[in-house]
Design a protein around this motif. Sequence first.
Motif, PDB file in Angstrom:
ATOM      1  N   TYR A   2       0.863  -1.175   0.000  1.00 41.35           N
ATOM      2  CA  TYR A   2       0.000   0.000   0.000  1.00 41.35           C
ATOM      3  C   TYR A   2       0.900   1.226   0.000  1.00 41.35           C
ATOM      4  O   TYR A   2       1.880   1.265   0.734  1.00 41.35           O
ATOM      5  N   PHE A   3       0.573   2.215  -0.801  1.00 38.08           N
ATOM      6  CA  PHE A   3       1.372   3.423  -0.808  1.00 38.08           C
ATOM      7  C   PHE A   3       0.494   4.634  -1.053  1.00 38.08           C
ATOM      8  O   PHE A   3      -0.553   4.559  -1.675  1.00 38.08           O
ATOM      9  N   THR A   4       0.949   5.777  -0.534  1.00 38.40           N
ATOM     10  CA  THR A   4       0.304   7.059  -0.730  1.00 38.40           C
ATOM     11  C   THR A   4       1.392   8.045  -1.132  1.00 38.40           C
ATOM     12  O   THR A   4       2.392   8.171  -0.432  1.00 38.40           O
ATOM     13  N   ILE A   5       1.182   8.702  -2.266  1.00 41.77           N
ATOM     14  CA  ILE A   5       2.165   9.664  -2.762  1.00 41.77           C
ATOM     15  C   ILE A   5       1.440  10.973  -3.049  1.00 41.77           C
ATOM     16  O   ILE A   5       0.380  10.977  -3.666  1.00 41.77           O
ATOM     17  N   SER A   6       2.018  12.072  -2.600  1.00 38.80           N
ATOM     18  CA  SER A   6       1.497  13.383  -2.960  1.00 38.80           C
ATOM     19  C   SER A   6       2.679  14.247  -3.379  1.00 38.80           C
ATOM     20  O   SER A   6       3.770  14.135  -2.818  1.00 38.80           O
ATOM     21  N   GLY A   7       2.467  15.050  -4.408  1.00 40.72           N
ATOM     22  CA  GLY A   7       3.576  15.857  -4.887  1.00 40.72           C
ATOM     23  C   GLY A   7       3.128  16.916  -5.861  1.00 40.72           C
ATOM     24  O   GLY A   7       1.950  17.087  -6.136  1.00 40.72           O
ATOM     25  N   ASP A   8       4.105  17.605  -6.390  1.00 39.15           N
ATOM     26  CA  ASP A   8       3.864  18.638  -7.389  1.00 39.15           C
ATOM     27  C   ASP A   8       4.826  18.412  -8.549  1.00 39.15           C
ATOM     28  O   ASP A   8       5.330  17.312  -8.727  1.00 39.15           O
ATOM     29  N   ASP A   9       5.083  19.459  -9.322  1.00 36.63           N
ATOM     30  CA  ASP A   9       5.955  19.318 -10.491  1.00 36.63           C
ATOM     31  C   ASP A   9       7.423  19.097 -10.132  1.00 36.63           C
ATOM     32  O   ASP A   9       8.219  18.750 -10.998  1.00 36.63           O
ATOM     33  N   TYR A  10       7.786  19.276  -8.869  1.00 36.63           N
ATOM     34  CA  TYR A  10       9.194  19.229  -8.500  1.00 36.63           C
ATOM     35  C   TYR A  10       9.551  18.133  -7.499  1.00 36.63           C
ATOM     36  O   TYR A  10      10.597  17.506  -7.618  1.00 36.63           O
ATOM     37  N   THR A  11       8.715  17.924  -6.482  1.00 34.95           N
ATOM     38  CA  THR A  11       9.023  16.930  -5.451  1.00 34.95           C
ATOM     39  C   THR A  11       7.781  16.116  -5.093  1.00 34.95           C
ATOM     40  O   THR A  11       6.658  16.534  -5.354  1.00 34.95           O
ATOM     41  N   ALA A  12       8.019  14.978  -4.475  1.00 36.61           N
ATOM     42  CA  ALA A  12       6.922  14.136  -3.993  1.00 36.61           C
ATOM     43  C   ALA A  12       7.326  13.528  -2.653  1.00 36.61           C
ATOM     44  O   ALA A  12       8.498  13.251  -2.401  1.00 36.61           O
ATOM     45  N   ASN A  13       6.331  13.319  -1.812  1.00 35.05           N
ATOM     46  CA  ASN A  13       6.512  12.690  -0.513  1.00 35.05           C
ATOM     47  C   ASN A  13       5.377  11.703  -0.308  1.00 35.05           C
ATOM     48  O   ASN A  13       4.301  11.853  -0.887  1.00 35.05           O
ATOM     49  N   GLY A  14       5.606  10.727   0.545  1.00 36.25           N
ATOM     50  CA  GLY A  14       4.554   9.776   0.832  1.00 36.25           C
ATOM     51  C   GLY A  14       5.006   8.716   1.796  1.00 36.25           C
ATOM     52  O   GLY A  14       6.076   8.807   2.400  1.00 36.25           O
ATOM     53  N   THR A  62       9.182   5.419   4.038  1.00 34.95           N
ATOM     54  CA  THR A  62       8.803   6.744   3.586  1.00 34.95           C
ATOM     55  C   THR A  62       9.295   6.966   2.160  1.00 34.95           C
ATOM     56  O   THR A  62      10.245   6.334   1.709  1.00 34.95           O
ATOM     57  N   ILE A  63       8.637   7.891   1.479  1.00 39.44           N
ATOM     58  CA  ILE A  63       8.978   8.235   0.106  1.00 39.44           C
ATOM     59  C   ILE A  63       9.308   9.723   0.061  1.00 39.44           C
ATOM     60  O   ILE A  63       8.554  10.540   0.581  1.00 39.44           O
ATOM     61  N   SER A  64      10.437  10.050  -0.540  1.00 38.74           N
ATOM     62  CA  SER A  64      10.826  11.453  -0.721  1.00 38.74           C
ATOM     63  C   SER A  64      11.704  11.528  -1.964  1.00 38.74           C
ATOM     64  O   SER A  64      12.834  11.050  -1.944  1.00 38.74           O
ATOM     65  N   THR A  65      11.187  12.113  -3.049  1.00 42.20           N
ATOM     66  CA  THR A  65      11.932  12.162  -4.299  1.00 42.20           C
ATOM     67  C   THR A  65      11.799  13.521  -4.978  1.00 42.20           C
ATOM     68  O   THR A  65      10.923  14.305  -4.641  1.00 42.20           O
ATOM     69  N   GLU A  66      12.692  13.737  -5.943  1.00 41.12           N
ATOM     70  CA  GLU A  66      12.613  14.898  -6.808  1.00 41.12           C
ATOM     71  C   GLU A  66      12.341  14.419  -8.223  1.00 41.12           C
ATOM     72  O   GLU A  66      12.858  13.387  -8.655  1.00 41.12           O
ATOM     73  N   ARG A  67      11.546  15.176  -8.952  1.00 41.34           N
ATOM     74  CA  ARG A  67      11.162  14.786 -10.300  1.00 41.34           C
ATOM     75  C   ARG A  67      12.225  15.189 -11.321  1.00 41.34           C
ATOM     76  O   ARG A  67      12.812  16.260 -11.226  1.00 41.34           O
ATOM     77  N   VAL A  68      12.457  14.325 -12.287  1.00 44.42           N
ATOM     78  CA  VAL A  68      13.265  14.663 -13.449  1.00 44.42           C
ATOM     79  C   VAL A  68      12.307  15.317 -14.442  1.00 44.42           C
ATOM     80  O   VAL A  68      11.406  14.665 -14.970  1.00 44.42           O
ATOM     81  N   GLN A  69      12.469  16.606 -14.681  1.00 45.74           N
ATOM     82  CA  GLN A  69      11.489  17.408 -15.399  1.00 45.74           C
ATOM     83  C   GLN A  69      11.214  16.956 -16.828  1.00 45.74           C
ATOM     84  O   GLN A  69      10.104  17.079 -17.310  1.00 45.74           O
ATOM     85  N   ILE A  79      10.088   6.192  -9.810  1.00 42.34           N
ATOM     86  CA  ILE A  79      11.148   6.572  -8.875  1.00 42.34           C
ATOM     87  C   ILE A  79      10.594   6.759  -7.466  1.00 42.34           C
ATOM     88  O   ILE A  79      11.302   6.520  -6.484  1.00 42.34           O
ATOM     89  N   ASN A  80       9.322   7.129  -7.341  1.00 43.29           N
ATOM     90  CA  ASN A  80       8.698   7.197  -6.019  1.00 43.29           C
ATOM     91  C   ASN A  80       8.563   5.801  -5.411  1.00 43.29           C
ATOM     92  O   ASN A  80       8.883   5.585  -4.238  1.00 43.29           O
ATOM     93  N   LEU A  81       8.074   4.855  -6.195  1.00 49.03           N
ATOM     94  CA  LEU A  81       7.925   3.482  -5.689  1.00 49.03           C
ATOM     95  C   LEU A  81       9.280   2.859  -5.378  1.00 49.03           C
ATOM     96  O   LEU A  81       9.429   2.151  -4.378  1.00 49.03           O
ATOM     97  N   LYS A  82      10.265   3.110  -6.213  1.00 50.29           N
ATOM     98  CA  LYS A  82      11.598   2.565  -5.986  1.00 50.29           C
ATOM     99  C   LYS A  82      12.181   3.090  -4.675  1.00 50.29           C
ATOM    100  O   LYS A  82      12.741   2.329  -3.887  1.00 50.29           O
ATOM    101  N   ASP A  83      12.012   4.382  -4.425  1.00 46.59           N
ATOM    102  CA  ASP A  83      12.502   4.976  -3.187  1.00 46.59           C
ATOM    103  C   ASP A  83      11.802   4.363  -1.969  1.00 46.59           C
ATOM    104  O   ASP A  83      12.442   4.039  -0.970  1.00 46.59           O
ATOM    105  N   GLY A  84      10.491   4.189  -2.061  1.00 47.46           N
ATOM    106  CA  GLY A  84       9.743   3.599  -0.958  1.00 47.46           C
ATOM    107  C   GLY A  84      10.106   2.146  -0.716  1.00 47.46           C
ATOM    108  O   GLY A  84      10.270   1.716   0.427  1.00 47.46           O
ATOM    109  N   LEU A  85      10.239   1.363  -1.774  1.00 52.33           N
ATOM    110  CA  LEU A  85      10.616  -0.047  -1.631  1.00 52.33           C
ATOM    111  C   LEU A  85      11.995  -0.191  -1.009  1.00 52.33           C
ATOM    112  O   LEU A  85      12.211  -1.060  -0.163  1.00 52.33           O
TER     113      LEU A  85
END
Length: 96
Positions: A2-14, A62-69, A79-85
Amino acid sequence: MYFTISGDDYTANGDIKMNYEDFKFQVLDKERKGVKKILSFIGNLFINDGSKADEDGFRYGTISTERVQHKSFFNYLWINLKDGLLDVLTGSGKKE
């Protein structure tokens, strides 16, 4: 899982939680015809096998990533799922 991710154009957390038992992985060679036994052994030393889970059998991360624009949404999701896993498998596994 189970995962929850929230973010914008630059970063995401979850956060992420996962239930698994006896997790092992194998590192394959470039041709995918054989297993690199030494690297697989070393990697499995750092991976938690799932035995240190809570009473429901879940490990947390926890998930904390930056987006490749210049890449797609699906890359951002991956990349969010990879960071969390990675955090679930190598971290403490406790809910914060």
